[in-house]
Design a protein around this motif. Structure first.
Motif, PDB file in Angstrom:
ATOM      1  N   LEU A 161      35.713  29.830  55.214  1.00  0.00           N
ATOM      2  CA  LEU A 161      34.274  29.637  54.553  1.00  0.00           C
ATOM      3  C   LEU A 161      34.339  28.972  53.292  1.00  0.00           C
ATOM      4  O   LEU A 161      33.673  28.420  52.870  1.00  0.00           O
ATOM      5  CB  LEU A 161      33.610  31.062  54.581  1.00  0.00           C
ATOM      6  N   GLN A 162      35.292  29.485  52.401  1.00  0.00           N
ATOM      7  CA  GLN A 162      35.692  29.222  51.277  1.00  0.00           C
ATOM      8  C   GLN A 162      36.183  27.321  51.059  1.00  0.00           C
ATOM      9  O   GLN A 162      35.599  27.077  50.178  1.00  0.00           O
ATOM     10  CB  GLN A 162      36.948  29.962  50.464  1.00  0.00           C
ATOM     11  N   ARG A 163      36.962  27.141  52.181  1.00  0.00           N
ATOM     12  CA  ARG A 163      37.194  25.818  52.165  1.00  0.00           C
ATOM     13  C   ARG A 163      35.928  25.009  52.528  1.00  0.00           C
ATOM     14  O   ARG A 163      35.798  23.984  52.108  1.00  0.00           O
ATOM     15  CB  ARG A 163      38.313  25.498  53.408  1.00  0.00           C
ATOM     16  N   THR A 164      35.178  25.301  53.382  1.00  0.00           N
ATOM     17  CA  THR A 164      33.891  24.702  53.858  1.00  0.00           C
ATOM     18  C   THR A 164      32.937  24.371  52.633  1.00  0.00           C
ATOM     19  O   THR A 164      32.389  23.402  52.450  1.00  0.00           O
ATOM     20  CB  THR A 164      33.296  25.251  55.035  1.00  0.00           C
ATOM     21  N   LEU A 165      32.763  25.715  51.948  1.00  0.00           N
ATOM     22  CA  LEU A 165      31.984  25.601  50.950  1.00  0.00           C
ATOM     23  C   LEU A 165      32.363  24.785  49.876  1.00  0.00           C
ATOM     24  O   LEU A 165      31.601  23.997  49.262  1.00  0.00           O
ATOM     25  CB  LEU A 165      31.537  27.142  50.276  1.00  0.00           C
ATOM     26  N   ARG A 166      33.735  24.580  49.313  1.00  0.00           N
ATOM     27  CA  ARG A 166      34.150  23.640  48.513  1.00  0.00           C
ATOM     28  C   ARG A 166      34.021  22.289  49.051  1.00  0.00           C
ATOM     29  O   ARG A 166      33.545  21.561  48.285  1.00  0.00           O
ATOM     30  CB  ARG A 166      35.620  24.110  48.172  1.00  0.00           C
ATOM     31  N   HIS A 167      34.368  21.889  50.430  1.00  0.00           N
ATOM     32  CA  HIS A 167      33.922  20.778  50.836  1.00  0.00           C
ATOM     33  C   HIS A 167      32.680  20.096  50.627  1.00  0.00           C
ATOM     34  O   HIS A 167      32.372  19.072  50.504  1.00  0.00           O
ATOM     35  CB  HIS A 167      34.573  20.866  52.312  1.00  0.00           C
ATOM     36  N   ARG A 168      31.751  21.394  50.911  1.00  0.00           N
ATOM     37  CA  ARG A 168      30.295  20.925  50.735  1.00  0.00           C
ATOM     38  C   ARG A 168      29.847  20.520  49.221  1.00  0.00           C
ATOM     39  O   ARG A 168      28.772  20.087  49.031  1.00  0.00           O
ATOM     40  CB  ARG A 168      29.264  22.011  51.119  1.00  0.00           C
ATOM     41  N   GLY A 169      30.837  20.772  48.331  1.00  0.00           N
ATOM     42  CA  GLY A 169      30.547  20.397  46.901  1.00  0.00           C
ATOM     43  C   GLY A 169      30.323  21.610  45.913  1.00  0.00           C
ATOM     44  O   GLY A 169      30.044  21.323  44.671  1.00  0.00           O
ATOM     45  N   PHE A 170      30.255  22.835  46.482  1.00  0.00           N
ATOM     46  CA  PHE A 170      30.462  23.916  45.468  1.00  0.00           C
ATOM     47  C   PHE A 170      31.475  23.971  44.720  1.00  0.00           C
ATOM     48  O   PHE A 170      32.813  24.316  45.362  1.00  0.00           O
ATOM     49  CB  PHE A 170      30.096  25.294  46.344  1.00  0.00           C
ATOM     50  N   SER A 171      31.656  23.875  43.359  1.00  0.00           N
ATOM     51  CA  SER A 171      32.857  23.683  42.793  1.00  0.00           C
ATOM     52  C   SER A 171      33.418  25.255  42.511  1.00  0.00           C
ATOM     53  O   SER A 171      34.731  25.218  42.097  1.00  0.00           O
ATOM     54  CB  SER A 171      32.493  23.172  41.312  1.00  0.00           C
ATOM     55  N   HIS A 172      32.804  26.073  42.242  1.00  0.00           N
ATOM     56  CA  HIS A 172      33.355  27.576  42.007  1.00  0.00           C
ATOM     57  C   HIS A 172      33.233  28.525  43.180  1.00  0.00           C
ATOM     58  O   HIS A 172      32.040  29.197  43.261  1.00  0.00           O
ATOM     59  CB  HIS A 172      32.671  28.032  40.697  1.00  0.00           C
ATOM     60  N   VAL A 173      34.164  28.363  44.185  1.00  0.00           N
ATOM     61  CA  VAL A 173      34.099  29.437  45.092  1.00  0.00           C
ATOM     62  C   VAL A 173      35.214  30.266  45.013  1.00  0.00           C
ATOM     63  O   VAL A 173      36.500  29.782  45.291  1.00  0.00           O
ATOM     64  CB  VAL A 173      33.932  28.722  46.463  1.00  0.00           C
ATOM     65  N   GLU A 174      35.074  31.536  44.810  1.00  0.00           N
ATOM     66  CA  GLU A 174      36.209  32.537  44.498  1.00  0.00           C
ATOM     67  C   GLU A 174      35.958  33.867  45.521  1.00  0.00           C
ATOM     68  O   GLU A 174      35.059  34.077  46.054  1.00  0.00           O
ATOM     69  CB  GLU A 174      36.144  32.967  42.998  1.00  0.00           C
ATOM     70  N   THR A 175      37.425  34.378  45.448  1.00  0.00           N
ATOM     71  CA  THR A 175      37.378  35.551  46.434  1.00  0.00           C
ATOM     72  C   THR A 175      37.657  36.754  45.539  1.00  0.00           C
ATOM     73  O   THR A 175      38.085  36.880  44.254  1.00  0.00           O
ATOM     74  CB  THR A 175      38.480  35.371  47.542  1.00  0.00           C
ATOM     75  N   VAL A 176      37.558  38.153  46.146  1.00  0.00           N
ATOM     76  CA  VAL A 176      37.945  39.248  45.284  1.00  0.00           C
ATOM     77  C   VAL A 176      38.506  40.175  46.478  1.00  0.00           C
ATOM     78  O   VAL A 176      37.846  40.175  47.232  1.00  0.00           O
ATOM     79  CB  VAL A 176      36.888  39.834  44.565  1.00  0.00           C
ATOM     80  N   ASN A 177      39.477  40.901  46.102  1.00  0.00           N
ATOM     81  CA  ASN A 177      40.028  42.173  46.915  1.00  0.00           C
ATOM     82  C   ASN A 177      39.677  43.429  46.405  1.00  0.00           C
ATOM     83  O   ASN A 177      39.921  43.445  45.135  1.00  0.00           O
ATOM     84  CB  ASN A 177      41.696  42.041  46.977  1.00  0.00           C
ATOM     85  N   LEU A 178      38.841  44.129  47.136  1.00  0.00           N
ATOM     86  CA  LEU A 178      38.504  45.603  46.596  1.00  0.00           C
ATOM     87  C   LEU A 178      39.262  46.565  47.494  1.00  0.00           C
ATOM     88  O   LEU A 178      39.365  46.256  48.783  1.00  0.00           O
ATOM     89  CB  LEU A 178      36.879  45.610  46.898  1.00  0.00           C
ATOM     90  N   PRO A 179      39.595  47.922  46.885  1.00  0.00           N
ATOM     91  CA  PRO A 179      40.288  48.841  48.037  1.00  0.00           C
ATOM     92  C   PRO A 179      39.381  49.600  48.596  1.00  0.00           C
ATOM     93  O   PRO A 179      39.074  50.708  48.320  1.00  0.00           O
ATOM     94  CB  PRO A 179      40.937  49.556  46.750  1.00  0.00           C
ATOM     95  N   LEU A 180      38.565  49.073  49.463  1.00  0.00           N
ATOM     96  CA  LEU A 180      37.530  49.784  50.107  1.00  0.00           C
ATOM     97  C   LEU A 180      37.838  50.677  51.211  1.00  0.00           C
ATOM     98  O   LEU A 180      37.221  51.606  51.802  1.00  0.00           O
ATOM     99  CB  LEU A 180      36.376  48.862  51.056  1.00  0.00           C
ATOM    100  N   TYR A 181      39.239  50.646  51.258  1.00  0.00           N
ATOM    101  CA  TYR A 181      39.725  51.696  52.307  1.00  0.00           C
ATOM    102  C   TYR A 181      39.942  53.164  51.483  1.00  0.00           C
ATOM    103  O   TYR A 181      40.180  54.073  52.135  1.00  0.00           O
ATOM    104  CB  TYR A 181      41.147  51.363  52.854  1.00  0.00           C
ATOM    105  N   ALA A 182      39.865  53.084  50.243  1.00  0.00           N
ATOM    106  CA  ALA A 182      40.288  54.359  49.481  1.00  0.00           C
ATOM    107  C   ALA A 182      39.268  54.900  48.637  1.00  0.00           C
ATOM    108  O   ALA A 182      39.241  55.763  47.926  1.00  0.00           O
ATOM    109  CB  ALA A 182      41.314  53.934  48.619  1.00  0.00           C
TER     110      ALA A 182
END
Length: 307
Positions: free
Chosen positions: A95-116
């Motif tokens: 999804l991140q790669r596709t959105l960037r390919h579609r022209g969205f210049s700032h597509v970022e991810t975040v890791n959250l410790p949702l297990y804890a």
């Protein structure tokens, strides 16, 4: 009596044979899960935000140029991808790669410790990340695309922590807005409050059902027709004060949603328009079945764009 199991097996076989779309969906879900498992170790590492020139056309393909020329504000508005329970940023590899390919210049991810941690704590951590992204990119608002439990975290941030001032559009993928019956499979003696909060009617879901008048965020809730973790009716967001759209995409399971090209196409189309109601392609490309939609009553005007 001994033949009963075989009778059931033959009945199931006939049902599967009569539903090739279901078989294809199950295969797609298995392939998506296998791909995710392969990428999971790489997702543990910290992500790196790419510096992007929001106004330069250099090195851009036709789709990227089209978005930047036709919708420059939408092309530059940051998109933050938020994963679900016991997961990481790797779920958004495609999804991140596709959105960037579609022209969205700032597509970022975040890791959250949702297990804890619980959802309110995760929402406060998300708030810090959103503030950092806005400060770094110069935008006052961002979009959030969240999978599964990540959608509840983002929704809690928007509704309960005044995050609607920062989040223009929240897209959820297979998020248990109505809870999930699978949470009942965890014995109540197990001290894992996060899972308990996903049971239908839990205190968390009751809190999110409270009035949210004036909420300025748009919502797009996407469910998979073959999702056995979060059924489509539970993935739909129903709240009288929230503006948005519910979409069910046939033939997709829980893990296939973030990897599916038609879903990515629909998200890109929705985020390309900052004003007006959320759109969804009438006929997703590459998929013979049309997504089923239900549109709750909107409350007045959609949120205005801010930069």
């Amino acid at each position: 009596m001994a033949s009963a199991p075989f009778d059931v097996g033959r009945a199931l076989t006939r049902r599967v044979a009569a539903a090739p779309a279901t078989v294809l969906g199950l295969v797609t879900e298995a392939a998506s899960l296998a791909t995710h498992v392969a990428f999971y170790p790489a997702g543990v590492r910290a992500g790196h935000a790419r510096a992007a020139d929001r106004y330069s056309l250099a090195g851009l393909g036709p789709l990227q140029r089209g978005l930047l020329i036709g919708h420059p504000a939408a092309a530059g508005m940051p998109i933050l991808l938020v994963h679900g329970l016991v997961d990481n940023r790797s779920i958004f590899a495609r999804l991140q790669r596709t959105l960037r390919h579609r022209g969205f210049s700032h597509v970022e991810t975040v890791n959250l410790p949702l297990y804890a941690i619980d959802v309110p704590t995760a929402a406060r951590m998300l708030a810090v990340t959103v503030t950092e992204v806005c400060g770094r990119t110069g935008y006052q608002q961002i979009h959030i695309v969240a999978h599964s439990l990540g959608g509840l975290v983002a929704r809690y941030y928007v509704q309960r922590l005044a995050g609607d001032d920062r989040v223009h559009t929240l897209v959820t993928l297979g998020t248990p807005h109505g809870g999930t019956r699978l949470a009942h499979l965890v014995p109540r003696v197990v001290p894992y409050r996060l899972v308990a909060s996903l049971r239908p009617g839990s205190p968390l879901l009751t809190e999110l059902a409270e009035p949210a008048s004036g909420c300025g965020t748009r919502f797009l809730a996407i469910g998979g027709g073959l999702d056995s973790v979060v059924r489509p009716e539970s993935a739909a967001l129903r709240h009288p004060d929230l503006v948005g759209r519910n979409v069910t995409v046939p033939g997709l399971g829980h893990h296939a949603l973030p990897f599916n090209g038609d879903v990515a196409h629909g998200i890109a189309a929705a985020l390309a328009e900052l004003d007006g109601p959320i759109s969804w392609p009438a006929q997703p490309t590459g998929q013979p079945l049309t997504a089923r939609e239900s549109i709750p009553a909107d409350r007045a005007e959609p949120p205005a764009q801010r930069r």
